[in-house]
Design an enzyme around this catalytic site. Structure first.
Site, short mmCIF file in Angstrom:
data_model
loop_
_atom_site.label_atom_id
_atom_site.label_comp_id
_atom_site.label_asym_id
_atom_site.label_seq_id
_atom_site.Cartn_x
_atom_site.Cartn_y
_atom_site.Cartn_z
N LYS A 86 0.81 -1.22 0.00
CA LYS A 86 0.00 0.00 0.00
C LYS A 86 0.85 1.27 0.00
O LYS A 86 0.42 2.31 -0.49
CB LYS A 86 -0.95 0.00 1.20
CG LYS A 86 -2.00 -1.10 1.18
CD LYS A 86 -2.96 -0.94 0.01
CE LYS A 86 -4.09 -1.95 0.05
NZ LYS A 86 -5.02 -1.80 -1.09
N GLU A 108 -10.42 5.03 2.35
CA GLU A 108 -11.22 3.90 2.82
C GLU A 108 -10.26 2.73 3.02
O GLU A 108 -9.22 2.66 2.38
CB GLU A 108 -12.31 3.54 1.81
CG GLU A 108 -11.89 2.61 0.69
CD GLU A 108 -10.80 3.15 -0.22
OE1 GLU A 108 -9.94 2.34 -0.66
OE2 GLU A 108 -10.78 4.37 -0.50
N SER A 376 1.97 -9.57 -0.65
CA SER A 376 1.53 -8.17 -0.64
C SER A 376 1.58 -7.54 0.74
O SER A 376 1.59 -6.31 0.86
CB SER A 376 0.11 -8.07 -1.19
OG SER A 376 -0.78 -8.92 -0.48
#
Length: 409
Positions: A86, A108, A376
């Protein structure tokens, strides 16, 4: 992608009129920024100096020997600052927001990793930060909520609908509709109206570009297959897109959940419960009932239960450039245990879907073939869910004893 932000029949901008000028401002600013070499270099520098890129490509000798098939490598996005991919996107969008003169960002989040990353970047850049998160996800991912608050972010619980990622996205859009003059909506996945799918995928493509260089250095060619989990699709787009025009097979792994029944999974492919639709500002494949209403979803991982999917991935799958499969909750827990115990690497439950899909297929491949699994994120945030899934009674006893002691004081 065409000039209207379309990827085949998917994508586009289906937004209220009040957001049109803000969306056009963002589109223009993004195009200008990406044509500015000094901005691109600034993004690269922050990715290196703040987040710690490049992340390594790690060979799994023990797992490869245990499985007995393809050579297994991991792309270690879990080693980014904040513990997930992210950071790549929030660094790019945070710097863009600053360039545009915005003083506040909203985001969000489902698993909480995007919320933490947004709060980190907001603190670094001196921006106000508000994060919308489903009340159900807050319960599942409270460690991330704790850190968001420590970083100065305001965390808003969303109790409407199923109280998960879809509902958090709805609330963030409502906020943006009334605050766009000083606020940038920092979407965390490659969904939403243009230019978000392209922008998020673009900032995340650093993952695949690094894999290209690292695979040549480590095994002298590109991987035969790359696996990534698919929720909204940012980590998958990031590692897949640089390989779209190569011979590497790209495999996305969705959340198979508890069963194939409606509401028990989050599969937008290989199911008759998903079809073309328009919602939340864009067109893609959504899980819908017979009347076109968006269906509830389930995944053992909070980050993979989105009802739609990136329009980029929907288009690539339709064109046969990406193959989609899934892993159910039980397979995910087994894959988590395999990677943790054989390699000493603790993956997030989202990433464990990719591991499950890859290990299921690796045994049928030859030892001369190479696969890369995109890890990830790391599993720290999932400790409560994993302990529950593993029926770890000592951990439960510890929590009860700790809470009892704190209450007594």
């Amino acid at each position: 992608m065409n000039d209207e932000g379309r990827f085949g029949q998917y994508g586009g901008s289906f937004i209220p009129e009040i957001l049109y000028s803000s969306q056009q401002q963002l589109l223009k600013a993004y195009r200008e920024a990406m044509a500015d070499t000094s901005f691109v270099q600034l993004v690269k520098s922050e990715m290196q100096d703040f987040s710690g890129r490049p992340t390594p490509l790690t060979y799994c000798a023990n797992l490869t020997k245990t499985i007995g098939g393809a050579q297994i490598y991991l792309k270690r996005e879990d080693l980014n600052h904040s513990g997930a991919h992210k950071m790549n996107n929030v660094i790019g969008q945070g710097l863009l927001a600053k360039r545009m003169g915005k003083t506040r960002i909203i985001a969000e989040t489902g698993a909480g990793q995007h919320g933490v990353a947004s709060a980190l970047v907001a603190a670094r850049l001196g921006l106000e930060c508000t994060v919308y998160m489903g009340a159900h996800d807050i319960e599942r991912q409270y460690p991330n909520v704790f850190w968001m608050k420590q970083l100065g972010a305001t965390v808003v619980p969303v109790t409407t609908g199923a109280a998960t990622l879809k509902d958090a996205l709805d609330e963030a859009l409502r906020d943006w509709s009334s605050s766009y003059e000083d606020t940038h909506y920092l979407i965390g996945t490659s969904c939403g109206c243009a230019p978000y799918p392209e922008m998020v995928a673009g900032f995340q493509s650093v993952i695949g570009e690094e894999v290209k260089e690292q695979s040549i250095q480590q095994f002298v060619r590109y991987p035969d297959r790359i696996y990534a989990c698919v929720g909204g699709g940012s980590n998958a787009c990031g590692i897949f897109l640089p390989f779209v025009d190569t011979q590497t097979e790209l495999v996305g792994v969705e959340a198979g959940g508890r069963s194939n029944a409606p509401g028990d999974h989050a599969m937008r492919f290989n199911t008759d419960q998903a079809r073309f639709g328009i919602a939340q500002g864009f067109a893609t494949r959504f899980l819908q009932d017979s009347e076109g209403q968006l269906q509830p979803t389930h995944s053992i991982s909070a980050g993979l239960d989105y009802v739609g999917v990136s329009p980029i991935l929907a288009d690539l799958e339709e064109k046969g450039k990406v193959r989609m499969t899934s892993a159910n909750d039980n397979e995910v827990i087994e894959a988590f245990k395999m990677l943790t115990r054989h390699e000493g690497i603790i993956p997030a439950l989202e990433s464990s879907h990719a591991v499950a899909g890859a290990l299921r297929e690796a045994a049928g491949m030859s030892a001369e073939e190479y696969i890369v699994i995109n890890i990830s994120g790391r599993g720290d945030k999932d400790i409560f869910n994993i302990a529950k899934a593993l029926n770890d009674e000592p951990f439960t006893d510890f929590l009860h004893a700790y809470l009892k002691e704190e209450t007594a004081q």
